[in-house]
Write a protein that holds these residues in place. Structure first.
Motif, PDB file in Angstrom:
ATOM      1  N   TRP A   1       3.515   6.640  -5.113  1.00  0.00           N
ATOM      2  CA  TRP A   1       3.235   6.952  -6.513  1.00  0.00           C
ATOM      3  C   TRP A   1       2.217   8.096  -6.614  1.00  0.00           C
ATOM      4  O   TRP A   1       2.398   9.010  -7.397  1.00  0.00           O
ATOM      5  CB  TRP A   1       2.716   5.697  -7.224  1.00  0.00           C
ATOM      6  CG  TRP A   1       2.337   5.967  -8.641  1.00  0.00           C
ATOM      7  CD1 TRP A   1       3.171   6.024  -9.712  1.00  0.00           C
ATOM      8  CD2 TRP A   1       1.022   6.240  -9.149  1.00  0.00           C
ATOM      9  NE1 TRP A   1       2.463   6.305 -10.857  1.00  0.00           N
ATOM     10  CE2 TRP A   1       1.134   6.443 -10.534  1.00  0.00           C
ATOM     11  CE3 TRP A   1      -0.225   6.331  -8.565  1.00  0.00           C
ATOM     12  CZ2 TRP A   1       0.040   6.735 -11.342  1.00  0.00           C
ATOM     13  CZ3 TRP A   1      -1.323   6.621  -9.361  1.00  0.00           C
ATOM     14  CH2 TRP A   1      -1.173   6.811 -10.731  1.00  0.00           C
ATOM     15  N   GLU A   2       1.168   8.031  -5.795  1.00  0.00           N
ATOM     16  CA  GLU A   2       0.166   9.094  -5.794  1.00  0.00           C
ATOM     17  C   GLU A   2       0.805  10.435  -5.443  1.00  0.00           C
ATOM     18  O   GLU A   2       0.494  11.459  -6.031  1.00  0.00           O
ATOM     19  CB  GLU A   2      -0.955   8.796  -4.803  1.00  0.00           C
ATOM     20  CG  GLU A   2      -1.967   7.813  -5.287  1.00  0.00           C
ATOM     21  CD  GLU A   2      -3.104   7.641  -4.301  1.00  0.00           C
ATOM     22  OE1 GLU A   2      -2.853   7.594  -3.065  1.00  0.00           O
ATOM     23  OE2 GLU A   2      -4.261   7.546  -4.767  1.00  0.00           O
ATOM     24  N   GLN A   3       1.683  10.432  -4.449  1.00  0.00           N
ATOM     25  CA  GLN A   3       2.359  11.657  -4.021  1.00  0.00           C
ATOM     26  C   GLN A   3       3.214  12.214  -5.154  1.00  0.00           C
ATOM     27  O   GLN A   3       3.214  13.414  -5.415  1.00  0.00           O
ATOM     28  CB  GLN A   3       3.222  11.390  -2.781  1.00  0.00           C
ATOM     29  CG  GLN A   3       3.946  12.616  -2.247  1.00  0.00           C
ATOM     30  CD  GLN A   3       2.976  13.699  -1.778  1.00  0.00           C
ATOM     31  OE1 GLN A   3       1.937  13.407  -1.207  1.00  0.00           O
ATOM     32  NE2 GLN A   3       3.319  14.938  -2.042  1.00  0.00           N
TER      33      GLN A   3
ATOM     34  N   GLU B   1       0.822  -1.211   0.000  1.00  0.00           N
ATOM     35  CA  GLU B   1       0.000   0.000   0.000  1.00  0.00           C
ATOM     36  C   GLU B   1       0.857   1.263   0.000  1.00  0.00           C
ATOM     37  O   GLU B   1       0.535   2.247  -0.660  1.00  0.00           O
ATOM     38  CB  GLU B   1      -0.915  -0.013   1.219  1.00  0.00           C
ATOM     39  CG  GLU B   1      -1.954   1.081   1.190  1.00  0.00           C
ATOM     40  CD  GLU B   1      -2.933   0.962   2.331  1.00  0.00           C
ATOM     41  OE1 GLU B   1      -3.158   1.983   3.006  1.00  0.00           O
ATOM     42  OE2 GLU B   1      -3.469  -0.136   2.539  1.00  0.00           O
TER      43      GLU B   1
ATOM     44  N   PHE C   1       1.917   2.472  -3.446  1.00  0.00           N
ATOM     45  CA  PHE C   1       0.873   3.190  -4.167  1.00  0.00           C
ATOM     46  C   PHE C   1       0.763   4.621  -3.652  1.00  0.00           C
ATOM     47  O   PHE C   1       0.612   5.560  -4.431  1.00  0.00           O
ATOM     48  CB  PHE C   1      -0.467   2.462  -4.044  1.00  0.00           C
ATOM     49  CG  PHE C   1      -1.563   3.126  -4.812  1.00  0.00           C
ATOM     50  CD1 PHE C   1      -1.574   3.083  -6.200  1.00  0.00           C
ATOM     51  CD2 PHE C   1      -2.586   3.809  -4.157  1.00  0.00           C
ATOM     52  CE1 PHE C   1      -2.585   3.697  -6.928  1.00  0.00           C
ATOM     53  CE2 PHE C   1      -3.595   4.422  -4.875  1.00  0.00           C
ATOM     54  CZ  PHE C   1      -3.596   4.372  -6.256  1.00  0.00           C
ATOM     55  N   LYS C   2       0.861   4.790  -2.340  1.00  0.00           N
ATOM     56  CA  LYS C   2       0.797   6.139  -1.768  1.00  0.00           C
ATOM     57  C   LYS C   2       1.965   6.984  -2.258  1.00  0.00           C
ATOM     58  O   LYS C   2       1.800   8.173  -2.546  1.00  0.00           O
ATOM     59  CB  LYS C   2       0.779   6.071  -0.241  1.00  0.00           C
ATOM     60  CG  LYS C   2      -0.518   5.542   0.318  1.00  0.00           C
ATOM     61  CD  LYS C   2      -0.477   5.448   1.822  1.00  0.00           C
ATOM     62  CE  LYS C   2      -1.767   4.878   2.361  1.00  0.00           C
ATOM     63  NZ  LYS C   2      -1.738   4.687   3.811  1.00  0.00           N
TER      64      LYS C   2
ATOM     65  N   GLN D   1       2.742  11.851  -8.302  1.00  0.00           N
ATOM     66  CA  GLN D   1       1.869  12.366  -9.354  1.00  0.00           C
ATOM     67  C   GLN D   1       1.315  13.745  -9.015  1.00  0.00           C
ATOM     68  O   GLN D   1       1.031  14.536  -9.897  1.00  0.00           O
ATOM     69  CB  GLN D   1       0.718  11.386  -9.616  1.00  0.00           C
ATOM     70  CG  GLN D   1       1.146  10.013 -10.074  1.00  0.00           C
ATOM     71  CD  GLN D   1       2.047  10.049 -11.283  1.00  0.00           C
ATOM     72  OE1 GLN D   1       1.735  10.643 -12.293  1.00  0.00           O
ATOM     73  NE2 GLN D   1       3.183   9.398 -11.173  1.00  0.00           N
ATOM     74  N   SER D   2       1.137  14.018  -7.729  1.00  0.00           N
ATOM     75  CA  SER D   2       0.570  15.298  -7.317  1.00  0.00           C
ATOM     76  C   SER D   2       1.629  16.403  -7.206  1.00  0.00           C
ATOM     77  O   SER D   2       1.277  17.569  -7.100  1.00  0.00           O
ATOM     78  CB  SER D   2      -0.177  15.154  -5.997  1.00  0.00           C
ATOM     79  OG  SER D   2       0.714  14.831  -4.953  1.00  0.00           O
TER      80      SER D   2
END
Length: 102
Positions: free
Chosen positions: A96-98, A90, A93-94, A100-101
């Motif tokens: 990767w999300e960070q 998990e 994924f977090k 992207q932002s």
């Protein structure tokens, strides 16, 4: 306790498409004449036979019920066991999300 499932017990689900949604870990045991035994990422998705006209080496290859990444298909893969892949971490994924932002 082993998480391996025998292909005699049941086969993995498949959507019949070349996506990674139904990937599983496959085991091909050693056998006479097979140099590619071991563990493979793959799926229950047929690979058609090739008469040699469609591949780089001009060598006939057998059809297979399994698609295995890293398998040459000069030999027929005999998958005896498979297991579902674990969920990805998990925190990855977090991360990767960070990214992207940013």
């Amino acid at each position: 306790m082993s998480n391996w499932i025998s292909v005699k017990e049941r086969l993995p689900d498949t959507d019949g498409k070349n996506t990674h949604e139904y990937d599983v870990l496959c085991y091909v045991p050693p056998r006479e004449g097979c140099r590619q035994s071991g563990y493979y990422l793959g799926k229950l998705l047929g690979v058609p036979a090739d008469d040699g006209s469609g591949n780089f080496w001009k060598v006939k290859t057998e059809a297979s019920d399994w698609t295995l990444w890293g398998w040459s298909y000069f030999e027929h893969p005999v998958v005896t066991h498979w297991m579902p892949l674990p969920e990805p971490p998990e925190e990855a994924f977090k991360m990767w999300e960070q990214e992207q932002s940013d």
